[in-house]
Write an enzyme that holds these catalytic residues in place. Structure first.
Site, PDB file in Angstrom:
ATOM      1  CB  VAL A   1      -5.909   4.301  11.019  1.00 14.42           C
ATOM      2  CG1 VAL A   1      -5.545   3.352   9.883  1.00 14.42           C
ATOM      3  CG2 VAL A   1      -6.757   3.582  12.070  1.00 14.42           C
TER       4      VAL A   1
ATOM      5  N   GLY B   1       0.077   5.956  11.224  1.00 14.74           N
ATOM      6  CA  GLY B   1       0.968   4.798  11.121  1.00 14.74           C
ATOM      7  C   GLY B   1       0.952   4.149   9.747  1.00 14.74           C
ATOM      8  CG  HIS B   2      -1.522   1.623   6.773  1.00 20.67           C
ATOM      9  ND1 HIS B   2      -2.103   1.889   5.561  1.00 20.67           N
ATOM     10  CD2 HIS B   2      -1.080   0.349   6.698  1.00 20.67           C
ATOM     11  CE1 HIS B   2      -2.042   0.817   4.787  1.00 20.67           C
ATOM     12  NE2 HIS B   2      -1.412  -0.128   5.451  1.00 20.67           N
ATOM     13  CG  PHE B   3       2.284   3.403   4.907  1.00 16.29           C
ATOM     14  CD1 PHE B   3       2.810   2.362   5.651  1.00 16.29           C
ATOM     15  CD2 PHE B   3       1.474   3.111   3.813  1.00 16.29           C
ATOM     16  CE1 PHE B   3       2.553   1.043   5.304  1.00 16.29           C
ATOM     17  CE2 PHE B   3       1.213   1.798   3.473  1.00 16.29           C
ATOM     18  CZ  PHE B   3       1.745   0.763   4.209  1.00 16.29           C
TER      19      PHE B   3
ATOM     20  CG  LEU C   1      -2.829   3.117   1.249  1.00 19.37           C
ATOM     21  CD1 LEU C   1      -3.408   3.708  -0.036  1.00 19.37           C
ATOM     22  CD2 LEU C   1      -1.620   2.240   0.921  1.00 19.37           C
TER      23      LEU C   1
END
Lengths: 156, 93
Positions: free
Chosen positions: A34, A37-39, A44
């Site tokens: 996760v 990709g974020h970020f 975060l």
């Protein structure tokens, strides 16, 4: 927190079905796809997953109130607020309250904190639906035990 | 009866953003006012709170699904208000 499995709660620390309130804790994992990709370069915790933490904390309580006779499916999020950033490794606490038990639905209010500071809150609507599979209900007891939720005490 | 209807109409207008003048005792919540099931949960919550009752939505749904009742009996507003008045009376009995 088993982020990739969407099993957000590590452990319930207080379940008071009579008072219609439950508190749970979890630790955001240090690493997860996760966060790739974020970020990229700035991991975060997605705010939508904080909503999910609140929904699961309150959802287990709704299940207990209904005697585990149906699955509380999240149907509405009102006044959802993400008040602070949450990062890998943060330890979180959530409180869920059921403010109304309707016929086939329930309304809850939930909040979350990190290091004592409020991070999120929302009013949640649940539809109580029949368990869509016997495997789901059967698997709940093991899951409940893992997160210290006294499910069998309330099962009808 | 008029008091119950006025309150219910007010709740529907506020919850679903429907002009109050469009909400009549003969209106069917689903067929005429196009209220969907999620909005109806919000309405049920507001009605439960306002009148101190618990609308038996599960029972009503079951009766409609089993063909023992029609949606008109529960979702035409004047009928809904009659059901609400019955629940209020039963609570006080």
């Amino acid at each position: 927190m088993r982020l990739e499995y969407f099993q957000m709660i590590d452990r319930f620390v207080d379940v008071n079905v009579g008072e219609r309130v439950a508190r749970a804790i979890c630790t955001v994992p240090l690493q997860s796809p996760v966060f790739e990709g974020h970020f990229p370069g700035y991991p975060l915790m997605p705010g939508v997953l904080l909503i999910e933490c609140m929904a699961q904390t309150t959802g287990w309580l709704v299940s207990a109130l209904t005697g585990f006779t149906g699955l509380p499916a999240l149907a509405g999020v009102k006044e959802g607020k993400i008040r602070n950033a949450v990062f890998p490794g943060d330890q979180l606490e959530f409180e869920g309250k059921v403010i109304h038990e309707g016929s086939g639905y329930a309304i809850g209010e939930a909040k979350g904190w990190c290091k004592g500071a409020a991070i999120c809150d929302a009013t949640l609507t649940y539809r109580i639906i029949p368990y869509p599979s016997p495997e789901l209900r059967a698997g709940l007891w093991e899951w409940a035990e893992r997160i210290n939720f006294p499910a069998k005490e309330f099962a009808k | 009866m008029s008091t119950t209807f006025d309150k219910v109409a007010e709740i529907i207008a506020e919850t679903c953003d429907i002009p109050r003048e469009n909400i009549k005792p003969e209106s069917h919540a689903i067929n005429d006012l196009e209220i969907d099931s999620l909005d109806f949960l919000d309405i049920a919550f507001a009605i439960d709170k306002a009148f101190g009752i618990k609308l038996p939505l599960e029972q009503w749904t079951q009766e409609v699904n089993d063909g023992k009742a029609t949606t008109d009996q529960y979702f035409v507003l004047k009928n809904l208000c009659e059901r609400i008045d019955e629940l209020i009376a039963a609570k006080g009995a």
